[in-house]
Design an enzyme around this catalytic site. Sequence first.
Site, mmCIF file in Angstrom:
data_model
loop_
_atom_site.group_PDB
_atom_site.id
_atom_site.type_symbol
_atom_site.label_atom_id
_atom_site.label_comp_id
_atom_site.label_asym_id
_atom_site.label_seq_id
_atom_site.Cartn_x
_atom_site.Cartn_y
_atom_site.Cartn_z
ATOM 1 N N GLU A 1 0.815 -1.226 0.000
ATOM 2 C CA GLU A 1 0.000 0.000 0.000
ATOM 3 C C GLU A 1 0.843 1.267 0.000
ATOM 4 O OE1 GLU A 1 -2.591 -3.262 1.716
ATOM 5 O OE2 GLU A 1 -0.535 -2.548 2.091
ATOM 6 N N LYS B 1 -17.941 -1.024 5.126
ATOM 7 C CA LYS B 1 -18.236 -2.119 4.193
ATOM 8 C C LYS B 1 -19.727 -2.233 3.896
ATOM 9 C CE LYS B 1 -17.203 -6.999 3.287
ATOM 10 N NZ LYS B 1 -16.512 -8.214 3.780
ATOM 11 N N MET C 1 23.846 9.549 3.108
ATOM 12 C CA MET C 1 23.779 10.829 3.806
ATOM 13 C C MET C 1 24.046 10.657 5.296
ATOM 14 S SD MET C 1 23.496 14.056 3.319
ATOM 15 C CE MET C 1 22.524 14.539 1.892
ATOM 16 N N PHE D 1 -12.132 -7.373 13.544
ATOM 17 C CA PHE D 1 -10.983 -7.834 12.753
ATOM 18 C C PHE D 1 -10.618 -6.788 11.696
ATOM 19 C CE2 PHE D 1 -9.393 -10.221 8.984
ATOM 20 C CZ PHE D 1 -8.177 -10.626 9.528
ATOM 21 N N GLN D 2 -9.357 -6.447 11.636
ATOM 22 C CA GLN D 2 -8.801 -5.470 10.702
ATOM 23 C C GLN D 2 -9.472 -4.098 10.827
ATOM 24 O OE1 GLN D 2 -8.545 -7.169 6.697
ATOM 25 N NE2 GLN D 2 -6.497 -7.942 7.189
#
Length: 617
Positions: A76, A188, A504, A138-139
């Site tokens: 993602e 959802k 760096m 969940f999630q």
Amino acid sequence: MPMTEQATGAHPQPRPRSGGQQSAPVEHVTGAQSLIRSLEEVGADTVFGIPGGAILPAYDPLMDSTRVRHVLVRHEQGAGHAATGYAQATGRVGVCMATSGPGATNLVTPIADAHMDSVPLVAITGQVASKSIGTDAFQEADIVGITMPITKHNFLVTKAEDIPQVIAQAFHIASTGRPGPVLVDIAKDALQARTTFSWPPTMDLPGYRPVTKPHAKQIREAAKLITAAKRPVLYVGGGVIKAQATAELKVLAELTGAPVTTTLMALGAFPDSHPLHVGMPGMHGAVTAVTALQKADLIVALGARFDDRVTGKLDSFAPYAKIVHADIDPAEIGKNRAADVPIVGDAREVIADLVQAVQKEHSEGHRGDYTAWWSDLSRWRETYPLGYDQPEDGSLSPQAVIERIGQLAPEGTIFAAGVGQHQMWSAHFIQYEKPATWLNSGGAGTMGYAVPAAMGAKAGQPDRTVWAVDGDGCFQMTNQELTTCALNNIPIKVAIINNGALGMVRQWQTLFYNQRYSNTVLHSGPEDINPDAKGTRVPDFVKLSEAMGCVGLRCERPEDLDKVIAEANSINDRPVVVDFIVHEDAMVWPMVAAGTSNDEIMAARDVRPDFGDNEDD
């Protein structure tokens, strides 16, 4: 309020209209279908994302869309940076999509990155069913709460009928005023529910009225200061590119004759080759640009924000200068440096009005005399040019690699850089003549930005060559998106500036930590654990790239440089990755050490510029 397209794109977004106008026929659809139809109507043609449980209902109608292309990324974070690269290269709103919980939280870094760099982005996330919100389902993650500080605005949608209006508003907010990321989190059950769809929706944003037209009195005051100044500087930020104001900027600069300095986010806003351009300011800016700001008696800041990388120690920055500060975001004006003439407005309108006001001053006999100023600037530019030394051992100079990539690239090439030494060398040694040809993570400094951002830029500008200039450290964070590129016919080119270290950070360890290289070496492990590790290449970037469906090349000798770059430029049917093995001790100069005054700029190691005692008059 009408929607307006933003930045440099040639393809305007369709404009939702206000209420009271005749709407299209009503359709009976699911919330998910309504979402995809809404994306089609606002003009989104590319979405970067990964499906998952909560967002899955949206992926079914997406399969049927002929107007929205979905690019299945491998992470993602890659989706978010790709959407940012798309937006920066095209000027249109970038779109990314993820599921709830970890899918959404993986978007946090690119959302924060887009927020810092004012990139128009819409991130769409699935959320658990509305009745489960707050139950630790969940999630589940409170992505609206998590991203509140790093978005321009965000929405939680729990009703299917709200989807068209929210999507229209999200794109409008993201692309107008000071652009930025907007999050749309959709439950959802809202995606699954039956609803109706009609377009355009009613735009209802009563508190959102960006000021674009500058105040005439402030413009007149600024013009008077410009013509009265002896040592003015036009300090140009990324807002000028976002406002499509580069043509107006050139007119203003040539009208006034004032020197122009372009920030890291503004490279290409004013041609590097123009005689009025004195370079990039900042911690690793050109000596002339940094010093011009320090010695100026007037700074005209256009779409810039006086960030710490430009100002150095703030209380010692530009001590002799009056400040004209023009910005679309009133919160930026006076935030870091008080403005003598604050101007709120769109940079294009501000600069166009300034041109007219300065012309009026000239017609009345008020014209600035910058002869002595340019004498100083020219001397500094000649005495302290950007440059680099070739390694004594005959190995590749990273600066030379990047310089030749820029020189041999086809016209119109877009360059995306990661973060660190290679980013600064790319800023210094590639010539930027046009806007939207330089993409980078400026405010957040996000390692791993280059490959997915280049992917997004190439998806949005398929006819342009896109080079990602990356470090071996940055590359190992997001290189999995090369698989995405290979499978989706997105043939970017990647230059890995491979010095075997986090360059760096290693430079700081060399300068400030007595050369104690703690955890910055990438190419080898402890010899007592792996006796064969030293000198090996783990991973082998050529083999890794080939495994992901790319052409893998390697260059180790200066005499092979042009041939290898030419070969990379000649391959356009799949991604190309070139592993450039460069000297590990090369450093970025000039440099202003963190927390110190810009007066303490070092032109090179142990080389402090000498401006003479008469410069501070």
